[in-house]
Design a protein around this motif. Structure first.
Motif, short mmCIF file in Angstrom:
data_model
loop_
_atom_site.label_atom_id
_atom_site.label_comp_id
_atom_site.label_asym_id
_atom_site.label_seq_id
_atom_site.Cartn_x
_atom_site.Cartn_y
_atom_site.Cartn_z
N UNK A 1 0.84 -1.21 0.00
CA UNK A 1 0.00 0.00 0.00
C UNK A 1 0.88 1.26 0.00
N UNK A 2 1.59 1.51 -1.09
CA UNK A 2 2.54 2.62 -1.11
C UNK A 2 1.89 4.00 -1.00
N UNK A 3 0.58 4.09 -1.25
CA UNK A 3 -0.10 5.38 -1.17
C UNK A 3 -0.47 5.80 0.24
N UNK A 4 -0.20 4.95 1.23
CA UNK A 4 -0.52 5.26 2.63
C UNK A 4 0.71 5.89 3.29
N UNK A 5 0.50 6.93 4.05
CA UNK A 5 1.59 7.60 4.78
C UNK A 5 1.81 6.84 6.09
N UNK A 6 2.59 5.76 6.02
CA UNK A 6 2.72 4.83 7.14
C UNK A 6 3.77 5.28 8.14
N UNK A 7 3.42 5.19 9.42
CA UNK A 7 4.36 5.41 10.52
C UNK A 7 4.13 4.30 11.54
N UNK A 8 4.81 3.16 11.36
CA UNK A 8 4.59 2.03 12.24
C UNK A 8 5.18 2.22 13.62
N UNK B 1 5.48 2.70 19.31
CA UNK B 1 5.79 1.28 19.32
C UNK B 1 7.29 1.03 19.25
N UNK B 2 8.08 2.08 19.05
CA UNK B 2 9.51 1.92 18.82
C UNK B 2 10.22 1.11 19.90
N UNK C 1 18.84 2.50 15.75
CA UNK C 1 17.82 1.70 16.44
C UNK C 1 18.40 0.37 16.91
N UNK C 2 19.26 -0.24 16.09
CA UNK C 2 19.89 -1.50 16.48
C UNK C 2 20.79 -1.28 17.70
#
Length: 324
Positions: A148-155, A205-206, A270-271
């Motif tokens: 879904x590339x059209x979604x502005x995702x921030x997981x 969630x990070x 992050x790692x």
């Protein structure tokens, strides 16, 4: 407020229970307020009279054909599928087309939509998240972003709000999502319910994300994550990592951006921070020793990283231990 919680075979019992529990608690606490909002009338809905949960238990539902009163909000409960490929197969399966179609029609009617965890894939499949900010479970970001590339995702977010749409992250984020729907009607009642349910104040969630899991789905990103872990105590250049992986730095940049929505440096940070957090909580090392273990010459750089990427001090990260 009429709320429909839509479920399909394979529904996750934890997420469904969290949704039902929040609305039930909010209804029970309405009497605590001087000016309570109307009660929440919640129905668990499927195509028939029941579905099987992901654990094989029978969940009684109201058939969609028997719903006569329009819903003010429609929430999609997560399915108990952790891996992205079978999840996409389930969401796009002909047997579940009725739910995708209903989401589209509800969206067209202006019904507020909500979903958490794997349930967010149903909203995206229906096109309800196109061009909007959204979140999903932290380990599904790469697959979601690809499909879904059209979604502005921030997981990294626990809850995201778009125009008439609310999405939330991993399993227990169902509670945050439901509380956000209560909040839209009564902030005071949402606060009461949050405290009765002992739901933490959390926005990201990070801290829960596991880098080696996040990397799955892209061989180059998997290789890069492994390389960083093997060199974590060193101060290295991204160009060095790329060269030793047999690619250009630009190719590595493209791969992490496409899969994770971040740069190779941010992923390496992050790692490092994930490893530092584990050491702080379990190894009994000083902050200075932990900093050296993850490639920093002094503790101040690690402190700055924790503030920038987590919004926490190292003392807060060390103190965040399991209560049991």
């Amino acid at each position: 407020m009429n709320v429909g919680i839509f479920v399909v075979d394979g529904v996750g019992e934890l997420g469904l229970g969290a949704l039902l529990g929040v609305f039930s608690t909010a209804n029970a606490l309405r009497g605590e307020l001087d000016n309570p909002p109307a009660a929440w009338n919640v129905r668990t809905v499927s195509l028939g009279e029941s579905v099987r949960s992901g654990s094989g238990n029978l969940v009684q539902t109201t058939p969609l054909s028997e719903i006569s009163t329009p819903f003010d909000a429609v929430a999609v409960a997560a399915v108990n599928v952790l891996d992205p490929d079978p999840l996409v197969e389930l969401v796009s399966a002909p047997d579940n087309a009725w739910l995708v179609d209903h989401i589209r029609s509800a969206r067209a009617r202006g019904v507020h939509l909500a979903a958490a965890c794997t349930g967010t894939f149903f909203l995206a499949e229906a096109g309800a998240l196109e061009g909007m900010p959204a979140t999903t479970s932290w380990w599904l970001g790469s697959s979601f972003r690809s499909r879904y590339p059209g979604v502005d995702l921030d997981e990294r977010s626990i809850v995201c709000h778009g125009d008439g749409v609310t999405t939330a992250g991993a399993s227990l984020s169902h509670m945050d999502m439901a509380l956000s729907l209560v909040y839209r009607t009564s902030p005071e009642l949402a606060e009461y319910a949050r405290r009765y349910l002992a739901v933490e104040d959390r926005t990201s969630q990070a801290p829960y994300a596991i880098p080696e899991v996040v990397a799955r789905g892209n061989p180059l990103v998997v290789g890069y994550e492994r390389w960083v872990r093997e060199h974590i105590s060193e101060h290295f250049l991204i160009s060095t990592a790329a060269r030793e992986l047999g690619v250009t730095e630009r190719s590595l940049q493209r791969a992490t951006r496409a899969a994770l929505g971040m740069s190779p440096k941010d992923f390496a940070d992050d790692i490092r921070l994930d490893r530092a957090g584990r050491l702080l909580r379990t190894a009994g090392l000083t902050v200075e020793a932990v900093a050296r273990e993850v490639g920093y010459v002094n503790a101040s750089a690690l402190r700055a990283l924790a503030r920038r990427r987590r919004g926490l001090s190292l003392a807060e990260i060390r103190a965040h231990r399991l209560p049991w």
